[in-house]
Design an enzyme around this catalytic site. Structure first.
Site: not given
Ligand SMILES: Cc1ncc(C[n+]2csc(CCOP(=O)(O)OP(=O)(O)O)c2C)c(N)n1
Ligand SMILES: Cc1ncc(C[n+]2csc(CCOP(=O)(O)OP(=O)(O)O)c2C)c(N)n1
Ligand SMILES: [Mg+2]
Ligand SMILES: [Mg+2]
Lengths: 332, 368, 332, 368
Positions: D260, D264, D273
């Site tokens: 990705r 998200h 992160y």
């Protein structure tokens, strides 16, 4: 809001969650946090921000994506002697963990006649109103209240949030701690830096009044207070009671208020049928029918699946509906 | 890891002879006799329990005959501080871990105090299938985080492997390397559903691969093999075993292949769904004569010793039944005692209501 | 019991379940049964006995042991066009399927705006009183009633059982069909051999009376009727209403009865707090407060985990408790 | 079955060159161009959707950039009657199956009618992770029981493999040999949780073994490989493939390894992160330039054709946005329409109450 005192911080509700976790983690090294994205990411609402850095990966644990797993392992941890605080990312995702919650967490003390207990706090952002995707706006507190062995808490202010969370974490029994995410950042309040508790099982009278009692909790407390102000212009004197702990419920405060006013409205987001307004109504009329002067009105969500956000503002009880119910009840 | 059932760990053959190349675990004679005696005790207990149920002296009861080796030998592999998480059928494993037979009887007699196992690291019986897998994983994880050093053995059946909780528990265990041993009592049946209908997986042990750790198939009716496999798995779980060189403790999934000789519970009639011939075939693997033959072969027991054991076993079970039936019934108010650490107001009210009711009407009228 | 007519059978309640399944399976070949031990074994209560032999393994399917799997795949089957009737072996084991039930079965029609629907009937033996092991005596109908999109049915006679089950199977929406196992074999009743339906959403007045209405369902109907007979000796004339369908609830019959008597007792096995007695009470006083002459009493299970069987007879409401509540209500 | 990620199916390398020994699937030029165009469309749609959210014209949105090959090429492998069961991120797969982009926009604009897919065999978007695995299994099973002959493709993420429903769904599928393909979009992250924290299993595809069927790892950013792997799996599922000789249809678990590129959802900040360097590394595998290079190499597209495609893609997305934003808002009463086939009395009452409220107060007051 009052001015900030030297030892208080002016926090939003979600910051108070974080502060509550942090101060309890400092106080008791058995307290640990686990769940999806609670670690490095600090939680999707930032409720655990900074805790991973402060307490390390053994106390702030990113788990695999599995709610039954999160709650079920927390039960094992609690039985062993730790004080896990699992986060479920949204209360709509607690259902996969429902079996572990009701068949085990709620019963471990009873089933083992006290040999084991389950001092665990399941935290979850709860309720609607933030234009969230499907399944992100649930408010199904009633199904947990129906289960003996659980305690159920819904805070509505930053001060209460920290205090109730601390009390929940220190409680020897499992607590479902539902955080009204609509007001996660809606306003700030003074929150002492020191650890403190707000006792479970005690409702708070947010506004005193003589004509009618409105019982509510969580995010509904604000529109209720605002409706109370509106009707005050017409001389209606509303008492607003924030139940705060839904199980065990503070029936003393509930009944005292009703005995004073003789009239009641109950406000909750959850669907009407089978919602807690029924329980509250039944309790009142069982114990205080003598005082009752009007039907108890329920202002609640409708009996539909929570709609996608284009319609959610019609679903959620708000000032106008609450106001109408208050007026009707008083006019009866 | 063994995906081929042919690879299963086995030490004793069906006659109790040590199979070629197998190493008998290093157990002293006393321990071997204890293992044998406990298996006999479990068998006798089981027969008596079934008969108590038949006589209406006990409620539904799940028998364990055929499964003694898997339970007794695995539980004997534990150290004193280790924990077990039983399903509803592990009466013998629980006994080994200190749970008196009278407790087990009381539980099945409908008395919750049967589960009050003060001082023991034995979790209450789990009836909802596979739920205990998560408790074991969580407790093991907590122990690891707290430096406890114990091992955690979780028992469940072949049917349990189909539940989501089995998957989530083993997956967490693999990710966090918790000191757990997942002990699957594959007795071929989940009530009437045969093992092949439960999953298309070749073995149940093979499912461990999906969680990144080892699975072992063991002859669950060979007590020595069960003992060895469990000991090895515990060593691995606590970082003292094969995986221990790098200090990395790892869980293991043990599939103990065995058979339930009797009904699923006293409420079940297995003749509806399985053949006697199948039962007879498996009875040839009965773990008790197998271990007895081994012990006789080594001169550890003889007729006299066996008779003495039989007698002591009967006495112990008789005492347990007497104790269980002799316990006074729980008081109605007991049901309010442990809902929370402290009774809530509403519970206190309800307890008082019930007490009043009992006083006004008495048991005869209430329980008619 | 009345004598058997040529085209009726004299069946127990569990036999009526079987007969209902059988006749619907004959009527509609899309109907199929699945679950744990429902096939060769005929169900642990024999509710599906003989169906495997009659309809074969493609319509009477033994599944792996996984409740979410059973209900979740049934949802997919229903969406595809079949009419699955999953059995959950005991209602206490529905919790692992709770997410599939509430997040999907209840919402599929709504979420797809009618593109898909979920004509599925989840059957489960329910309630206490048979000296069963732990977790086998649950009566948590309230949590399903609270969920919009589900229908919830609890029969109390063999005749109703077959008719309500047929109506549930033919219903275009998901139904939770809870079978009171305490009365699975407690008595027999006449059941026509022909298929027939008893409409969902209609309560049955089991005994007419003028002094007080007792609302109940399932296994509680019998002790309630027996209590009604006992108090009749003292001239108290009880109306007993068997709600039968708990969602949607027949509020017309409920209110008509209450408006006649002005007094009510609600009897259910489920724990008191958050149980449906609250919903019923709230509905009555919202709609018929004018008629109310006494507090509405709740005779229910206690707020404890269902006890093991040594104490279950104290937990379950029975004649004596119901009788006392009726007398108190009438004496008020 | 491949437990070694090195074994993954791959046809195009990162430059769009066919790898040694690989066979290009037998697709005509038009289909290849359609594949390319749809991937570009998806990419452009995604950018616009993110920007709509930024501008407050849409709620939270889950972007798919980087995942176009896995979605488009897999969906193109289906026959007209086949079904798909998407998660919340498969906008491109749904588009291929006939779901207009305006529908998808409307869904994310909070309008339930975006999910009203009359006539299409596309299940409504599943937000609760992994729940759709069971629906796909059930529908596939129903089709098999009814002799339908369709294939059922279920999409989910790497994170979904940890849920109990994934386990139960694949286990049922294996036991009942249903015509399903389980397509795991392993994009390396479940929000902030990396693949290695999700499970200790070596590959996700390898988990299929626990259910007795095959798992395949495919380069999910190679559209030709995805197409091939999906086609093969569908053939197996419907009994026309490798396993088809004995007429035994078998499900397959496909792990499509991908990334990705973006957040998200629009509510997420991935910089918290993960490293930019990681993102850059994966961007080199971008499926769109890869397929473009392949097409250019074969002389199927040139600058002019690419420009024309770009233009048509922009126009189509702009139209979809206009259509979505031009749709009148749902009426408040709509929420009562599909709770049951027929409104209950209580719902009719509540609908009337809401209508009254709206009449008395109007939107301004109610929605303030
Ligand atoms: C969640 C759940 N579903 C169903 C049951 C009913 N039930 C009790 S035992 C059993 C079969 C269990 O089979 P297995 O796991 O192989 O263990 P075994 O009884 O053979 O030891 C079933 C279906 C249950 N106890 N819990
Ligand atoms: C049952 C459930 N738990 C939690 C969530 C919140 N959530 C939404 S997406 C997501 C991560 C999903 O990761 P993955 O399966 O890898 O799919 P991806 O988003 O990467 O496509 C989470 C935790 C959810 N939607 N459903
Ligand atoms: Mg078994
Ligand atoms: Mg992912």
């Amino acid at each position: 809001m009052s001015t900030q005192k030297p030892d208080t911080q002016n926090l939003t509700l979600v910051q108070a969650v974080r502060d509550g976790l942090k101060s309890e983690m400092h106080r008791d090294e058995d307290v640990l946090v686990l769940g999806e994205d609670v670690g490095k990411n600090g939680g999707v609402f930032r409720a655990t921000e900074g805790l991973y850095e402060e307490f390390g990966e053994d106390r702030v644990i990113d788990t695999p994506l599995a709610e039954s797993g999160i709650v079920g392992t927390s039960i094992g941890m609690a039985a062993y002697g730790l004080r896990p605080v699992p986060e479920i990312q949204f209360s709509g995702f607690m259902y996969p963990a429902f079996d572990q919650i009701v068949s085990h967490a709620a019963r471990l003390r009873n089933r083992s006649r006290g040999r084991f207990s389950c001092p665990m706090v399941v935290r979850a952002p709860y309720g609607g109103g933030i234009r969230a995707p499907e399944h992100h706006s649930e408010s199904k507190e009633a199904i947990y209240v129906h289960e003996a062995g659980l305690k159920v808490v819904v805070p509505s202010t930053p001060y209460d949030t920290k205090g109730l969370l601390a009390a929940s974490i220190r409680d020897p029994d499992p607590v479902i701690f539902l955080e009204p995410k609509l007001i996660y950042r809606a306003f700030r309040g003074d929150v002492p830096e020191e650890p403190y508790t707000v006792e479970l099982g005690e409702a708070a009278v947010r506004r005193e009044g003589a004509d009618v009692s409105v019982f509510t909790w969580g995010a509904m407390t604000r529109p209720t207070l605002s409706a109370a102000e509106s009707v005050a212009d017409d001389g209606i004197d509303c008492e607003v009671v924030d139940m705060r702990t839904l199980s065990p419920m503070d029936t003393d405060t509930l009944l005292a208020s009703f005995e004073k006013t003789g009239r009641a409205v109950v406000v909750h987001e959850a669907p009407k049928t089978g919602g807690l307004a029924g329980e509250i109504t039944a309790t009142i009329q069982e114990e205080a029918l003598y005082y009752q002067e009007a039907p108890i009105e329920r202002v609640t969500g409708f009996d539909v699946p929570y709609p996608l956000y284009a319609l959610e503002d019609y679903y959620m009880p708000e000032d106008t509906r609450i106001e109408e119910a208050i007026r009707e009840t008083v006019a009866f | 890891m063994s995906a081929d059932p042919g690879d299963r760990v086995r030490i004793l053959d069906e006659d109790g002879t040590v199979v070629d190349g197998a190493t008998v675990p290093d157990l002293d004679e006393e321990t071997l006799v204890e293992m044998y005696r406990t298996m006999r005790l479990a068998r006798h207990f089981d027969e008596r329990a079934v008969s108590l149920q038949r006589q209406g002296r006990m409620g539904t009861y799940p028998p364990l005959a055929g499964q003694e080796a898997a339970q007794v030998a695995s539980a004997m592999a534990l150290s004193p501080d280790d924990w077990i998480f039983p399903s509803y059928r592990e009466h013998a494993a629980s006994y080994v871990r200190g749970v008196g037979l009278d407790r087990t009887l009381r539980y099945w007699m409908g008395d919750e105090r049967g589960n009050e196992l003060t001082g023991l690291n034995v979790f209450p019986v789990a009836v909802p299938i596979a739920t205990q897998v998560l408790h074991a994983t969580g407790a093991a994880w907590a122990s690891k985080l707290s430096g406890g050093g114990e091992a955690f053995v979780c028992y469940f059946g072949d049917g349990a492997t189909s539940e989501g909780d089995f998957h989530e528990g083993l997956n967490f265990a693999g990710v966090f390397d918790v000191p757990a041993v997942f002990f699957c009592n594959n007795n071929q049946w989940a009530i009437s559903v045969p093992r092949e209908r439960q999953t298309a997986s070749e073995t149940l042990a093979g499912k461990a691969e999906a969680y990144g750790f080892e699975g072992v198939v063991v002859d669950g009716m060979d007590p020595l093999a069960v003992y060895q496999a469990t000991s090895d798995a515990i060593a691995d779980a606590t970082g003292e075993g094969r995986n221990g060189e790098d200090g990395r403790a790892r869980p293991t999934l043990i599939e103990a292949v065995q058979y339930r000789f009797g009904a699923h519970t006293t409420a079940d009639d297995p003749s509806v769904y399985r053949d006697d011939a199948e039962v007879e075939r498996w009875k040839r693997k009965d773990p008790i004569p197998r271990l007895e033959a081994f012990l006789r072969g080594r001169g550890i027991v003889d007729d006299e010793r066996v008779a003495a054991i039989e007698e002591s076993v009967r006495a112990e079970v008789a005492d347990a039944i007497e104790a269980a039936e002799g316990t006074e019934r729980p008081k109605p108010g007991d049901m309010f005692d442990h809902v929370y650490a402290e009774r809530t107001d509403r519970l206190a009210e309800q307890a008082a209501d019930l007490e009043g009711l009992c006083e006004r009407h008495g048991d005869e009228e209430l329980l008619e």
